[in-house]
Design an enzyme around this catalytic site. Structure first.
Site, PDB file in Angstrom:
ATOM      1  N   GLN A  34      -8.201  16.703 -67.686  1.00 25.30           N
ATOM      2  CA  GLN A  34      -8.219  15.476 -66.881  1.00 25.30           C
ATOM      3  C   GLN A  34      -8.632  15.791 -65.445  1.00 25.30           C
ATOM      4  O   GLN A  34      -8.280  16.835 -64.898  1.00 25.30           O
ATOM      5  CB  GLN A  34      -6.839  14.798 -66.912  1.00 25.30           C
ATOM      6  CG  GLN A  34      -5.709  15.646 -66.331  1.00 25.30           C
ATOM      7  CD  GLN A  34      -4.333  14.979 -66.408  1.00 25.30           C
ATOM      8  OE1 GLN A  34      -4.175  13.888 -66.951  1.00 25.30           O
ATOM      9  NE2 GLN A  34      -3.328  15.645 -65.865  1.00 25.30           N
ATOM     10  N   HIS A  61      -4.817  18.441 -70.090  1.00 23.97           N
ATOM     11  CA  HIS A  61      -3.925  17.391 -70.593  1.00 23.97           C
ATOM     12  C   HIS A  61      -3.292  17.893 -71.885  1.00 23.97           C
ATOM     13  O   HIS A  61      -2.090  17.905 -72.013  1.00 23.97           O
ATOM     14  CB  HIS A  61      -4.699  16.079 -70.801  1.00 23.97           C
ATOM     15  CG  HIS A  61      -3.848  14.946 -71.305  1.00 23.97           C
ATOM     16  ND1 HIS A  61      -4.228  13.636 -71.248  1.00 23.97           N
ATOM     17  CD2 HIS A  61      -2.629  14.918 -71.893  1.00 23.97           C
ATOM     18  CE1 HIS A  61      -3.281  12.851 -71.760  1.00 23.97           C
ATOM     19  NE2 HIS A  61      -2.307  13.619 -72.160  1.00 23.97           N
ATOM     20  N   PHE A 111       6.152  17.002 -69.104  1.00 27.25           N
ATOM     21  CA  PHE A 111       4.787  16.859 -69.646  1.00 27.25           C
ATOM     22  C   PHE A 111       4.570  17.872 -70.770  1.00 27.25           C
ATOM     23  O   PHE A 111       4.100  17.529 -71.851  1.00 27.25           O
ATOM     24  CB  PHE A 111       3.801  17.086 -68.497  1.00 27.25           C
ATOM     25  CG  PHE A 111       2.347  16.801 -68.794  1.00 27.25           C
ATOM     26  CD1 PHE A 111       1.954  15.888 -69.758  1.00 27.25           C
ATOM     27  CD2 PHE A 111       1.348  17.444 -68.046  1.00 27.25           C
ATOM     28  CE1 PHE A 111       0.600  15.614 -69.990  1.00 27.25           C
ATOM     29  CE2 PHE A 111       0.002  17.180 -68.262  1.00 27.25           C
ATOM     30  CZ  PHE A 111      -0.374  16.269 -69.239  1.00 27.25           C
ATOM     31  N   HIS A 114       6.468  16.954 -73.858  1.00 32.47           N
ATOM     32  CA  HIS A 114       5.794  15.876 -74.579  1.00 32.47           C
ATOM     33  C   HIS A 114       4.606  16.423 -75.377  1.00 32.47           C
ATOM     34  O   HIS A 114       4.441  16.097 -76.563  1.00 32.47           O
ATOM     35  CB  HIS A 114       5.328  14.812 -73.586  1.00 32.47           C
ATOM     36  CG  HIS A 114       4.476  13.752 -74.190  1.00 32.47           C
ATOM     37  ND1 HIS A 114       4.988  12.624 -74.793  1.00 32.47           N
ATOM     38  CD2 HIS A 114       3.124  13.661 -74.318  1.00 32.47           C
ATOM     39  CE1 HIS A 114       3.983  11.890 -75.247  1.00 32.47           C
ATOM     40  NE2 HIS A 114       2.848  12.489 -74.966  1.00 32.47           N
ATOM     41  N   GLU A 115       3.778  17.245 -74.728  1.00 27.40           N
ATOM     42  CA  GLU A 115       2.586  17.778 -75.411  1.00 27.40           C
ATOM     43  C   GLU A 115       2.974  18.669 -76.592  1.00 27.40           C
ATOM     44  O   GLU A 115       2.361  18.613 -77.657  1.00 27.40           O
ATOM     45  CB  GLU A 115       1.683  18.525 -74.426  1.00 27.40           C
ATOM     46  CG  GLU A 115       1.019  17.618 -73.381  1.00 27.40           C
ATOM     47  CD  GLU A 115       0.176  16.507 -73.990  1.00 27.40           C
ATOM     48  OE1 GLU A 115      -0.665  16.786 -74.855  1.00 27.40           O
ATOM     49  OE2 GLU A 115       0.375  15.336 -73.593  1.00 27.40           O
ATOM     50  N   HIS A 119       2.063  17.002 -80.091  1.00 30.91           N
ATOM     51  CA  HIS A 119       0.842  17.621 -80.628  1.00 30.91           C
ATOM     52  C   HIS A 119       1.065  19.042 -81.139  1.00 30.91           C
ATOM     53  O   HIS A 119       0.630  19.387 -82.230  1.00 30.91           O
ATOM     54  CB  HIS A 119      -0.255  17.628 -79.554  1.00 30.91           C
ATOM     55  CG  HIS A 119      -0.636  16.265 -79.074  1.00 30.91           C
ATOM     56  ND1 HIS A 119      -1.387  15.388 -79.828  1.00 30.91           N
ATOM     57  CD2 HIS A 119      -0.360  15.606 -77.916  1.00 30.91           C
ATOM     58  CE1 HIS A 119      -1.566  14.252 -79.149  1.00 30.91           C
ATOM     59  NE2 HIS A 119      -0.958  14.362 -77.985  1.00 30.91           N
TER      60      HIS A 119
HETATM   61  P1  5GP Z   1      -4.740   6.550 -75.197  1.00 30.04           P
HETATM   62  O1  5GP Z   1      -4.418   5.493 -76.192  1.00 30.04           O
HETATM   63  O2  5GP Z   1      -4.139   6.346 -73.846  1.00 30.04           O
HETATM   64  O3  5GP Z   1      -6.175   6.917 -75.154  1.00 30.04           O
HETATM   65  O4  5GP Z   1      -4.037   7.869 -75.751  1.00 30.04           O
HETATM   66  C1  5GP Z   1      -2.661   8.023 -75.691  1.00 30.04           C
HETATM   67  C2  5GP Z   1      -2.268   9.303 -76.343  1.00 30.04           C
HETATM   68  O5  5GP Z   1      -2.523   9.258 -77.745  1.00 30.04           O
HETATM   69  C3  5GP Z   1      -3.042  10.516 -75.875  1.00 30.04           C
HETATM   70  O6  5GP Z   1      -2.604  11.042 -74.685  1.00 30.04           O
HETATM   71  C4  5GP Z   1      -2.783  11.447 -77.029  1.00 30.04           C
HETATM   72  O7  5GP Z   1      -1.483  11.952 -76.996  1.00 30.04           O
HETATM   73  C5  5GP Z   1      -2.928  10.526 -78.193  1.00 30.04           C
HETATM   74  N1  5GP Z   1      -4.317  10.448 -78.660  1.00 30.04           N
HETATM   75  C6  5GP Z   1      -5.239   9.502 -78.309  1.00 30.04           C
HETATM   76  N2  5GP Z   1      -6.386   9.728 -78.956  1.00 30.04           N
HETATM   77  C7  5GP Z   1      -6.216  10.822 -79.716  1.00 30.04           C
HETATM   78  C8  5GP Z   1      -7.052  11.522 -80.639  1.00 30.04           C
HETATM   79  O8  5GP Z   1      -8.204  11.172 -80.894  1.00 30.04           O
HETATM   80  N3  5GP Z   1      -6.504  12.620 -81.224  1.00 30.04           N
HETATM   81  C9  5GP Z   1      -5.237  13.023 -80.992  1.00 30.04           C
HETATM   82  N4  5GP Z   1      -4.790  14.102 -81.630  1.00 30.04           N
HETATM   83  N5  5GP Z   1      -4.422  12.371 -80.156  1.00 30.04           N
HETATM   84  C10 5GP Z   1      -4.902  11.299 -79.527  1.00 30.04           C
HETATM   85  P1  5GP Z   2      -0.231  11.722 -74.348  1.00 32.89           P
HETATM   86  O1  5GP Z   2       0.700  11.063 -75.287  1.00 32.89           O
HETATM   87  O2  5GP Z   2      -1.147  10.786 -73.689  1.00 32.89           O
HETATM   88  O3  5GP Z   2      -0.705  13.070 -74.733  1.00 32.89           O
HETATM   89  O4  5GP Z   2       0.673  12.171 -73.078  1.00 32.89           O
HETATM   90  C1  5GP Z   2       0.867  11.332 -72.018  1.00 32.89           C
HETATM   91  C2  5GP Z   2       2.325  11.407 -71.660  1.00 32.89           C
HETATM   92  O5  5GP Z   2       2.555  12.497 -70.778  1.00 32.89           O
HETATM   93  C3  5GP Z   2       2.761  10.154 -70.970  1.00 32.89           C
HETATM   94  O6  5GP Z   2       4.093   9.901 -71.317  1.00 32.89           O
HETATM   95  C4  5GP Z   2       2.643  10.538 -69.517  1.00 32.89           C
HETATM   96  O7  5GP Z   2       3.539   9.813 -68.710  1.00 32.89           O
HETATM   97  C5  5GP Z   2       3.015  12.017 -69.533  1.00 32.89           C
HETATM   98  N1  5GP Z   2       2.374  12.758 -68.470  1.00 32.89           N
HETATM   99  C6  5GP Z   2       3.017  13.529 -67.573  1.00 32.89           C
HETATM  100  N2  5GP Z   2       2.148  14.070 -66.719  1.00 32.89           N
HETATM  101  C7  5GP Z   2       0.922  13.642 -67.064  1.00 32.89           C
HETATM  102  C8  5GP Z   2      -0.376  13.876 -66.553  1.00 32.89           C
HETATM  103  O8  5GP Z   2      -0.602  14.589 -65.575  1.00 32.89           O
HETATM  104  N3  5GP Z   2      -1.404  13.261 -67.197  1.00 32.89           N
HETATM  105  C9  5GP Z   2      -1.219  12.461 -68.275  1.00 32.89           C
HETATM  106  N4  5GP Z   2      -2.287  11.921 -68.849  1.00 32.89           N
HETATM  107  N5  5GP Z   2      -0.004  12.222 -68.800  1.00 32.89           N
HETATM  108  C10 5GP Z   2       1.059  12.805 -68.192  1.00 32.89           C
END
Ligand code: 5GP
Ligand code: 5GP
Length: 227
Positions: A34, A61, A111, A114-115, A119
């Site tokens: 990001q 990210h 963060f 969560h990751e 994932h």
């Molecule tokens: P957004 O809907 O904001 O694009 O994505 C929210 C979250 O859904 C992402 O941060 C990520 O955790 C998950 N996500 C969105 N698109 C994908 C994808 O194509 N593949 C995977 N593995 N996760 C995704």
């Molecule tokens: P995703 O599900 O999109 O992979 O992860 C996004 C989650 O991580 C959200 O709950 C968001 O609030 C948290 N988060 C914490 N720090 C960050 C950051 O620097 N960037 C993004 N995209 N998400 C973050």
């Protein structure tokens, strides 16, 4: 009768084992970086981590397991919570390269938790917690996206660049076609938010993406804001 029973058992055991061997938990990873300037200049705004403002560089990210059909698994193992002790040797590098920008300010642990839980637990067949975060750090090191862009004259200075010139610069430097995700700043301008590259299931080799994410499209000219 005993003969049939033992053949049946052998057949069942063989089927079970071959099922285990061929069953694949996922097909590839998206490695997602990001641009902090674009995370911060939206209406949602951002908060710098407790360790201070991150460098003006792309940050990690996540490393997201995915299927070739575009769907993806998530939250695969409730019995594998994030454990900061397992990656204590990586945390100083993670603060630099995988900084959190969400509010309220944090150290990054939320963060990373969560990751890992959403994932990382879906690629545990290949990478344990340390291997997962190490793989992300190694990929970032190997890629240097900012340099790929600046050496093509694409700088984070608030100017607009064509989407194709951004993709070409990254392809030129990495050898692989990226997918670009945009978001919008407070004035509604489309801007460079995240760069997706694909990685094989070992987490260490870039590959051409089997499928690109859906939606989240950019305009043909996008801003690259400063940070
Ligand atoms: P957004 O809907 O904001 O694009 O994505 C929210 C979250 O859904 C992402 O941060 C990520 O955790 C998950 N996500 C969105 N698109 C994908 C994808 O194509 N593949 C995977 N593995 N996760 C995704
Ligand atoms: P995703 O599900 O999109 O992979 O992860 C996004 C989650 O991580 C959200 O709950 C968001 O609030 C948290 N988060 C914490 N720090 C960050 C950051 O620097 N960037 C993004 N995209 N998400 C973050």
């Amino acid at each position: 009768m005993r003969g049939y029973a033992s053949i049946l058992i052998k057949v069942l055991v063989t089927l079970y084992l071959s099922g285990l061997c061929v069953s694949q938990d996922f097909d590839f990873f998206y490695f997602v970086q990001q641009w902090p300037g674009s995370y911060c200049d939206t209406s949602k705004s951002c908060c710098y981590p407790t360790s201070g403002k991150p460098a003006a560089d792309f940050g990690i990210h996540g490393l997201w397991p995915n299927y070739n059909d575009g769907t993806y698994p998530s939250n695969c193992d409730p019995n594998s919570p994030f454990n900061p002790r397992e990656i204590s040797d990586l945390t100083s590098s993670m603060r630099k390269n995988w900084p959190t920008l969400a509010c309220p300010s944090g150290s990054g642990v939320d963060f990373w938790t969560h990751e890992w839980e959403k994932h990382g637990t879906c690629s545990e067949s290949n990478l344990d917690q340390h291997g997962y975060f190490q793989a992300g750090l190694n990929l970032k090191q190997q890629l240097n996206l900012l340099q790929a862009l600046t050496s093509a004259g694409i700088q984070p200075n608030g100017q607009s660049y064509s989407l194709s010139s951004i993709k070409d610069a990254i392809k030129e430097a990495t050898g692989y076609t990226p997918w670009i995700e945009c978001n919008t700043d407070t004035s509604g301008n489309s801007q460079l938010y995240q760069v997706y590259l694909c990685v094989d299931t070992s987490g260490s080799n870039l590959i051409e993406c089997p499928v690109f994410p859906k939606g989240r499209k950019c305009g043909s000219e996008i801003e690259f804001p400063s940070f």
